[in-house]
Design an enzyme around this catalytic site. Structure first.
Site, PDB file in Angstrom:
ATOM      1  N   LYS A  98       1.320 -32.830 -30.921  1.00  0.00           N
ATOM      2  CA  LYS A  98       0.456 -32.663 -29.755  1.00  0.00           C
ATOM      3  C   LYS A  98       1.285 -32.252 -28.546  1.00  0.00           C
ATOM      4  CE  LYS A  98      -2.962 -36.207 -31.075  1.00  0.00           C
ATOM      5  NZ  LYS A  98      -3.632 -37.453 -30.619  1.00  0.00           N
ATOM      6  N   ARG A 232     -11.306 -38.875 -14.786  1.00  0.00           N
ATOM      7  CA  ARG A 232     -12.316 -38.136 -14.021  1.00  0.00           C
ATOM      8  C   ARG A 232     -13.701 -38.535 -14.516  1.00  0.00           C
ATOM      9  NH1 ARG A 232     -13.830 -33.985 -17.705  1.00  0.00           N
ATOM     10  NH2 ARG A 232     -12.279 -33.726 -19.355  1.00  0.00           N
TER      11      ARG A 232
END
Length: 249
Positions: A98, A232
């Site tokens: 990743k 967020r």
């Protein structure tokens, strides 16, 4: 929308005293949040330090592990082939590579055998550099056929931390979520309690405020592992609003 100087100028010209970034790209841009703070505009979002911490996948893994949140066996940043091979031997195959600064599946590579590891790492680094401007990669043990569960968390600036339940988002295409539902029909109450408790402890440990989403992989044996945190308001927040009757915005 992505033009930060224009947004700041618009706020100053109109006499605005706060900026709400919505749920697009700028909502998780810690540099934009810092510019707002320096311009004395209230940033309606998480603390800048928490955004930067959780935006770095390696540092985020370490922080969550320190907070007692389960994480998959993994590595730190991989900078050469020796580190790459040593980490694979320690973790065991299959592994998933990743991007440290990644998201949305970009730079992600699943490797089933040692012979394909170096090529996958090189390809992942190229994708990560193009997508995020940062080629650094790390790896984790690959979790086969997991469910993807996310916990909606919320905190204020007065020491109150809580969660608003989970959203099941296992149905995906190209690592992008297609269907979200809440509550998850596959999550036992005992695991739900553990997952939500871990999420609340995690945001308290990093001094998080505002809303956010803790994302987990749920293995076939019922064990869950931290994957990432979205610092967020997520695009799928209305699912939680419909279940709870709360206006997250």
């Amino acid at each position: 929308y992505l033009n930060v100087p224009m947004i700041i100028s618009a706020a100053e010209v109109t006499g605005a005293d706060a900026v709400h970034p919505g749920y697009g790209f700028l909502s998780e841009n810690s540099d934009f949040a810092e510019v707002c703070r320096k311009c004395r505009l209230t940033w309606i979002g998480p603390p800048v330090d928490a955004m930067r911490l959780m935006g770095d996948k390696i540092r985020a893994r370490a922080a969550m592990s320190a907070a007692g949140v389960p994480t998959l066996p993994g590595s730190s940043g991989l900078h050469d082939e020796m580190q790459l091979l040593e980490a694979a031997e320690r973790i065991g195959f299959p592994v998933i590579l990743k991007a440290t600064a990644g998201g949305g599946g970009r730079g992600m590579k699943i490797v089933w055998e040692k012979e394909k590891l170096i090529d996958a790492w090189a390809a992942g680094r190229t994708e990560a550099q193009a997508a995020f401007g940062n080629p650094e990669m790390y790896k984790e043990r690959y979790c086969r056929a997991p469910r993807h569960i996310e916990i909606q968390v919320v905190a204020d600036k007065h020491g109150h931390y809580t969660h608003l339940g989970e959203r099941e988002c296992s149905i995906q295409r190209r690592h992008q979520k297609v269907i979200e539902e809440s509550p998850s029909v596959a999550l036992p109450d005992s695991v739900r309690a553990q997952m939500t408790s871990a999420s609340v402890k995690a945001i308290e440990a990093i001094g998080y405020t505002n809303v956010g989403t803790m994302e987990y992989l749920l293995d076939t044996d019922g064990q869950f592992y931290f994957m990432e945190m979205n610092t967020r308001l997520q695009v799928e927040h209305p699912v939680t609003e419909l279940v709870t009757g709360l206006d997250l915005v």
